[in-house]
Write an enzyme that holds these catalytic residues in place. Structure first.
Site, PDB file in Angstrom:
ATOM      1  N   GLU A   1     -18.440   3.074  -8.022  1.00 28.37           N
ATOM      2  CA  GLU A   1     -19.661   2.357  -8.382  1.00 28.37           C
ATOM      3  C   GLU A   1     -19.217   1.218  -9.271  1.00 28.37           C
ATOM      4  O   GLU A   1     -18.584   1.447 -10.305  1.00 28.37           O
ATOM      5  CB  GLU A   1     -20.622   3.250  -9.162  1.00 28.37           C
ATOM      6  CG  GLU A   1     -21.183   4.385  -8.330  1.00 28.37           C
ATOM      7  CD  GLU A   1     -21.785   5.445  -9.243  1.00 28.37           C
ATOM      8  OE1 GLU A   1     -22.755   5.130  -9.945  1.00 28.37           O
ATOM      9  OE2 GLU A   1     -21.253   6.571  -9.242  1.00 28.37           O
TER      10      GLU A   1
ATOM     11  N   GLY B   1      -6.363   2.841  -5.124  1.00 27.91           N
ATOM     12  CA  GLY B   1      -6.544   3.728  -3.974  1.00 27.91           C
ATOM     13  C   GLY B   1      -5.229   4.360  -3.541  1.00 27.91           C
ATOM     14  O   GLY B   1      -5.190   5.533  -3.142  1.00 27.91           O
ATOM     15  N   ASP B   2      -4.149   3.608  -3.632  1.00 25.58           N
ATOM     16  CA  ASP B   2      -2.848   4.133  -3.232  1.00 25.58           C
ATOM     17  C   ASP B   2      -2.376   5.239  -4.177  1.00 25.58           C
ATOM     18  O   ASP B   2      -1.687   6.170  -3.766  1.00 25.58           O
ATOM     19  CB  ASP B   2      -1.821   2.996  -3.203  1.00 25.58           C
ATOM     20  CG  ASP B   2      -2.295   1.827  -2.345  1.00 25.58           C
ATOM     21  OD1 ASP B   2      -2.884   2.091  -1.268  1.00 25.58           O
ATOM     22  OD2 ASP B   2      -2.098   0.670  -2.734  1.00 25.58           O
TER      23      ASP B   2
ATOM     24  N   ALA C   1       0.818  -1.209   0.000  1.00 24.43           N
ATOM     25  CA  ALA C   1       0.000   0.000   0.000  1.00 24.43           C
ATOM     26  C   ALA C   1       0.855   1.265   0.000  1.00 24.43           C
ATOM     27  O   ALA C   1       0.758   2.104  -0.898  1.00 24.43           O
ATOM     28  CB  ALA C   1      -0.952  -0.031   1.195  1.00 24.43           C
TER      29      ALA C   1
ATOM     30  N   TYR D   1      -3.615 -13.812   1.122  1.00 24.56           N
ATOM     31  CA  TYR D   1      -2.402 -13.258   1.731  1.00 24.56           C
ATOM     32  C   TYR D   1      -1.520 -14.372   2.272  1.00 24.56           C
ATOM     33  O   TYR D   1      -2.022 -15.341   2.842  1.00 24.56           O
ATOM     34  CB  TYR D   1      -2.750 -12.329   2.897  1.00 24.56           C
ATOM     35  CG  TYR D   1      -3.313 -11.009   2.473  1.00 24.56           C
ATOM     36  CD1 TYR D   1      -2.543 -10.098   1.763  1.00 24.56           C
ATOM     37  CD2 TYR D   1      -4.623 -10.652   2.783  1.00 24.56           C
ATOM     38  CE1 TYR D   1      -3.071  -8.866   1.368  1.00 24.56           C
ATOM     39  CE2 TYR D   1      -5.156  -9.437   2.400  1.00 24.56           C
ATOM     40  CZ  TYR D   1      -4.367  -8.544   1.692  1.00 24.56           C
ATOM     41  OH  TYR D   1      -4.883  -7.337   1.304  1.00 24.56           O
ATOM     42  N   ASP D   2      -0.212 -14.224   2.112  1.00 22.61           N
ATOM     43  CA  ASP D   2       0.745 -15.139   2.739  1.00 22.61           C
ATOM     44  C   ASP D   2       1.881 -14.274   3.279  1.00 22.61           C
ATOM     45  O   ASP D   2       3.016 -14.344   2.837  1.00 22.61           O
ATOM     46  CB  ASP D   2       1.256 -16.165   1.716  1.00 22.61           C
ATOM     47  CG  ASP D   2       2.219 -17.164   2.342  1.00 22.61           C
ATOM     48  OD1 ASP D   2       2.212 -17.317   3.578  1.00 22.61           O
ATOM     49  OD2 ASP D   2       2.999 -17.785   1.593  1.00 22.61           O
ATOM     50  N   ARG D   3       1.511 -13.414   4.205  1.00 16.48           N
ATOM     51  CA  ARG D   3       2.473 -12.437   4.698  1.00 16.48           C
ATOM     52  C   ARG D   3       2.740 -12.556   6.193  1.00 16.48           C
ATOM     53  O   ARG D   3       3.470 -11.721   6.749  1.00 16.48           O
ATOM     54  CB  ARG D   3       2.006 -11.036   4.340  1.00 16.48           C
ATOM     55  CG  ARG D   3       0.648 -10.653   4.894  1.00 16.48           C
ATOM     56  CD  ARG D   3       0.127  -9.385   4.258  1.00 16.48           C
ATOM     57  NE  ARG D   3       1.099  -8.317   4.393  1.00 16.48           N
ATOM     58  CZ  ARG D   3       0.901  -7.060   3.991  1.00 16.48           C
ATOM     59  NH1 ARG D   3      -0.228  -6.726   3.405  1.00 16.48           N
ATOM     60  NH2 ARG D   3       1.808  -6.154   4.157  1.00 16.48           N
TER      61      ARG D   3
ATOM     62  N   TYR E   1       1.618 -12.182  -1.750  1.00 10.62           N
ATOM     63  CA  TYR E   1       0.172 -12.311  -1.843  1.00 10.62           C
ATOM     64  C   TYR E   1      -0.203 -12.759  -3.249  1.00 10.62           C
ATOM     65  O   TYR E   1       0.503 -12.502  -4.213  1.00 10.62           O
ATOM     66  CB  TYR E   1      -0.556 -11.050  -1.368  1.00 10.62           C
ATOM     67  CG  TYR E   1      -0.673  -9.879  -2.264  1.00 10.62           C
ATOM     68  CD1 TYR E   1       0.345  -8.965  -2.414  1.00 10.62           C
ATOM     69  CD2 TYR E   1      -1.878  -9.632  -2.927  1.00 10.62           C
ATOM     70  CE1 TYR E   1       0.189  -7.856  -3.214  1.00 10.62           C
ATOM     71  CE2 TYR E   1      -2.046  -8.515  -3.723  1.00 10.62           C
ATOM     72  CZ  TYR E   1      -1.002  -7.637  -3.875  1.00 10.62           C
ATOM     73  OH  TYR E   1      -1.168  -6.538  -4.668  1.00 10.62           O
TER      74      TYR E   1
END
Lengths: 311, 311, 311, 311, 311, 311
Positions: D217, D253-254, D25, D95-97, D80
């Site tokens: 949307e 978003g980032d 992120a 996730y594999d974190r 991930y």
């Protein structure tokens, strides 16, 4: 035929993608002849669907003429599947060419005099005859037409155990050889097909103008030694040997035939043998059945170009 | 069958690689049933070569039982080639399944009572019968055995114009339907095959326990609207509609059949219809013929999970 | 484990795509046993997510039974990353299997008597024990159960310096060997683990029924010489050597174990050794950890099939 | 993290290859800031193996500084797995974190005053805090250091249900917001995390200088409408909406955060909002987490460049 | 030209592989004419190296004649790079064709009367003239030769802002149009090049026999609406509109030209317009510049074939 | 330059995809120096378009500084095309770098004193000078600036027959060597360029501090023997030989230069020679021009690490 092979030495069972190539014994020879600067045409029968168009497009891409393809709405397009091995696992082929348009070729379908008009050479292989009685008969029809038209004829024995028995091969090949000028084969096939223990190139050449043989020593799958010899008028010619690192050896023998014909069209057997072995040595390094090489490549090799990067 | 398709919306003529999948109408249904938590087996006839092993391996990978595959050293493995389009170019299929081991299946080859022992449901489609008179007869043999064994039977009409005529389809399907409990089809196929202008689901359901129909509105190739309806005991059930973004719609109808059977095994037609439409809506988004989905995916969709990333 | 490797001899740092395979020492042996015609099952613990399903699907595809997989919602699926080299760069592995479901296996989790019921052979490797004290203890638990059940046991030493120290390996392996019938290893590992300079196969065989060793001469990364020897009841057996062209040597030792067990199940050590070395020589040419070979391939090799294309 | 995803809308279970990208992120925001012409650095903890080097190389390729990466020989590199869907199948992440070097970050490991020296802005997201109590505490440590250093701070709520509960998120995010100037989130996350039914952007902005929200949307998976709004000093700003055709929405978003910070660094909220929404609209069309766009692309879009081919 | 584009919507900056296609405005038209059943030849100048051979091979594959290619050992082969976008990111082209053999074409190099002998139609585009003063002059030379030879001439305005100014385009196109029978363009280009605000198709048609215009509405990058209109002898013809799902729209305008010429060769403008719009609508769905379609595809579309799978 | 090569030993004519790498003689050396732990910068001139950004991104990814790249809006980005062969077909290169930004570099464009400030070493190759008179003059300008700044200078002869004549090479290299400390070359190039039959390393070293030579024996394309020797102050140093299995030998000589400089910066010629030969031996196994190796890899090789899998 369309040739499908999984990449990266995967076995057929592991295939999740196939690379698509087009090949066929006589076609491969026609392609290599064009690459050496000759014009050539491919005579075949093809089903008119997307697969048949793939075949014709690939042929056209090389410059081989497609004008003598006989199109039909029936039958299917022949396929074959190849997996590439490494020692001690040999490469392997699964044929799926039964019921193909070519396998259903019958005498009378092709107007051989028209096809052969203006042609100096006709080349055919034992694989074609192995497709069935009807195709073998059509092959005989073609050879007779060639003989009548005064067109030189070469035949590549090309024995395929998955397609026919040695008995059938022996019978038909014996008959074909009566109409041929040049026989191309390997020592192993000579012996297997004619079932004469220790049959020699000289024996085979009894009734023929010329017999040419490729010699492969394969201590490994990825590396072979490759040479050619020929027998003509009581004399044996021979070429240098090549160490070949093998990317894809399918079609190598067919490229040898092309180089040989190229020389014989110039009435020069030694040239034919030299070009044949050099062209086919190069073919071993090219993916697919077709020899995507140029005459310049062959001639540079014959002049002794080494293995450093050309830059 | 092995399914070969060029990637990236290439046309078949442009194919230089093929993606390899395995599919077949009844097989796709068997796979989806396993994904929904049922056990299932696939009954077929396969040639024992690398291509046949590919088919069996892919089937086994999904968890469908391969114990009822009839292996032979003859014939060939059926193939089909798909190209994916975009509006206004529809996707298109070239079949190459003639002379396959399955197309040469004959009555008596399969021991139906043994196959059906312990089974609650038998599913077959019109595509199988379309492979030839002998396969149609073997289908009838199977349906009669199922009837005798008290196994429920569903049949998917699945009309394929490239495989047989509407006349043949009508005749055989009419006969099969006498031995069936559930018919699955589309409005378009109903009308095409039974040649009754404006034939309705009610007409079709006259002699059957249940008739289920999928409704596709396809204003575009990459986007459709997808719904299901069913008619049973004089009542019409219906599901919500799904907007589907289409990755690969082959096998979607077969997944609908699986969901439907899943519900009917629980004696719940509405459940069957809901699971069928949800499973097949999801199938549209999965590459290959098989519905690589889980029951959890179907149930989350039925519970209204949205389109945000699940993370 | 899921195995990820960049194609085309790329280094891991250069990876922009990974090829996905599934592998694991005991699993690879189970797969090769199935390919040789035996039935086998894989006992492991797996996290129930998409990665765990990948593992189970690949196992099922080969025909190895997945019924003894212990599913959990906890932990993670083990991964390992491989890069393939060429001389003088060796191939290399990065393990990412800590905290995996298997690494968290503890005594009591698996009902060994139930797993072993009806089984004739149990095989395990040192890699499993190297995952942690708890897994080593569970291994001991399994070996004791096998002994009690009269099941033959083989163990492959398989020392991995990235997973545990030679001290730990020596201690645990010494203990395991008390419960074993057959030890499989390499000369190098014998010496490294038991820290006895010049330890011989005869020394190792003191307490064991049979000791088998693979011998690799690797002058290069892409080409090795591969042989096997075994010591049993005071006698040394040996096989022919194979020149192998290496596509992917991971899992080769595990395929050797499979061939060996295959012979020993027939009470024929020489057969086991011959099948083991032939199967593993072939494995070197197959991408992935699994030996995608057939018994026919092994037997053709044992009968002396050469390196020409099979067609 | 390294991000692995199967190509061509394959589900994870179907993966036979993975595409390799790097993302995270805060890293994605740092990358987009560099693309917009700002300099930025990424603060993280990484295991020094080939996987860690992949991450650092990809970061360096973009121009983001790697000087503040804390290298360790312990732990592992977070992974991930993503599968891309189509309606009605949402895309999904595994996730594999856990146990990654970053998940084991503890207060005191990073010299925040040194990292923050000369910096004008610090950005963090809720995902980081969700990795564990220790990371959340380190985040608080960083925020306090930033506050002391007079560095502006933005936080992106970024709630991930697979990583922590809404209770934990609410508690920690509430605490972090005391040290923040700017909150970035979505309406849905606001409501989910703060469990206030109908919580509005104005409520959230009570204690903060600025709150920015992206509005998605998504009637379909491959097509969304995308807008941004922000609340500052009692005023609501808003941007135009973009119809986006979605190649890969991860990191969108980032990128919005990056555009927003870009504008706020120039003390221009409307600019930030406009650049943020335009940059992230473009990001939707770029494979991978990183916004491989240029400031020119963003500005052309803001000036109204249409959808014709640029040539 | 050779066209290089990264797969999977990657931006050029992200390219780690390029797909290789061949294209060029006039060439694309020649290809589509062959696909519609006409014979055609491509006139160009090419450097004789491996890249030039790629171009010639791809042309030959389609069936377009390569006999009029002028080979040279000088200059280079033109390249162009394409990245495919999604809304709001338009697709984009980087040209690298300066100093190409074609860009160095000069009057006198091509024997136009020989090239035009036996030809019924000559087609050229503004892109060619945009390569430089010398090429523009050679274009004029060709047009004059065509006029003298009584060969019909069409010209596609095809304005490229990256290649020349509107001033240069206006001057040269004005001159060319004196020698032309048919102008093909878009409303936008008409206005941009002739700088007459609100220039209409009727204005453009003043001095020409026929003017044809394609109308693209592109609310999105992956979906457009596509129509054609033409003006001839005071009358306006028009076609139906197609909703197109866009795989690759490069070369679509050139396929329109082909369909138009196909109809005009039959003296049927409406047919030309219908075939042109249908062929180019289909072209949008085919990867590469070439319209790998068949006349059957076009005619099925014109007859109203829907979007269901053809099987 | 951007380097484009078809995968899988395809010839350029067969290319349907290209792998994209970045390379250049001096750049490759700079990259390898960074991998060995040194800091380095690349001085070049690049066109500011997507292709130029690809080059800069790849350079940045390695950690080489891009701060001295001179960006321009003119000219083009140099390309080269490689095809990989197998015996007897050598690998081959097609250059397309005329008119590139670098080929148009002129004296005065680069502020050499600024570039060289704080630098201990400057490295250049004959390829750069071969691009044209103007670049050769700029190279002289740089060498003179380095001499004035007291920066050590190495030059790699690197003769390319496709770029200039031996006469030009001899004249310019003779002049450059007056300003150099270290010459790197091969015996073959020494003789070719200086046209002195049997020219020895001692002759070449007359005016130079150090002369280093790589010796390649290439009996095959996929396998070579690789050694280095150097002459300094009347003494000859030599390294062990490496058998190399060749994945991609482009850039190997440049990595040798890097290792050599690495040692010479520590005033240790033997170290330089050892690191140079080891680094370049490893480079032969890495795809692309860059040596994606680490100092650890080199040192493990020097310490005698074998060819077993590292695990």
């Amino acid at each position: 035929m369309i040739r499908l092979s999984p990449p990266g030495y995967r076995r057929l069972e592991q295939a999740r993608t196939f690379d698509v190539f087009v090949g066929g014994a006589e076609l491969n020879t026609a392609v290599c002849l064009v690459r050496l600067g000759r014009s050539s045409a491919w005579v075949s029968r093809l089903t008119r669907n997307a697969l048949g168009l793939i075949v014709a497009n690939h042929v056209r891409e090389t410059g081989v003429s497609t004008e003598h393809i006989l199109w039909t709405d029936e039958d299917r397009v022949g396929l074959y599947f190849v997996e590439f091995g490494g020692a001690p696992r040999a490469s392997s082929v699964v044929y799926d060419r039964r019921h193909s348009a070519m396998a259903n070729l019958r005498p009378g379908m092709i107007d051989w005099p028209a096809v052969l008009a203006g042609t100096r050479w006709f080349h055919v292989t034992g694989i074609t005859a192995a497709l069935g009685q009807n195709v073998a008969e059509t092959t005989r029809e073609a050879l007779q037409a060639a003989e009548r038209a005064g067109v030189k004829v070469s035949i590549d024995l090309n024995y395929r155990a998955k397609l026919w028995s040695t008995e059938d091969a022996c019978r038909w090949m014996g008959e074909f050889m009566k109409h041929c000028d040049v026989l191309i084969t390997t020592e192993e096939d000579l012996e297997r097909v004619f079932r004469i223990k220790g049959m020699t190139i000289e024996d085979a050449a009894a009734d023929l103008e010329t017999v040419a043989i490729t010699l492969r020593e394969n201590p490994l799958v990825w590396r072979n030694t490759w040479t050619g010899v020929a027998y003509h008028a009581g004399q044996l010619c021979r070429t240098r040997s090549y160490e070949v690192e093998i990317v894809d050896r399918l079609g190598a023998g067919d490229s040898f035939a092309a180089g040989l014909i190229h020389g014989l069209l110039d009435h020069d057997l030694q040239k034919g043998l030299d070009y044949g072995v050099a062209a086919s040595a190069l073919k071993h390094t090219v993916p697919g059945d077709f020899a995507w090489i140029n005459r310049d490549d062959v001639e540079a090799l014959l002049k002794g170009q080494g293995l450093r990067i050309v830059r």
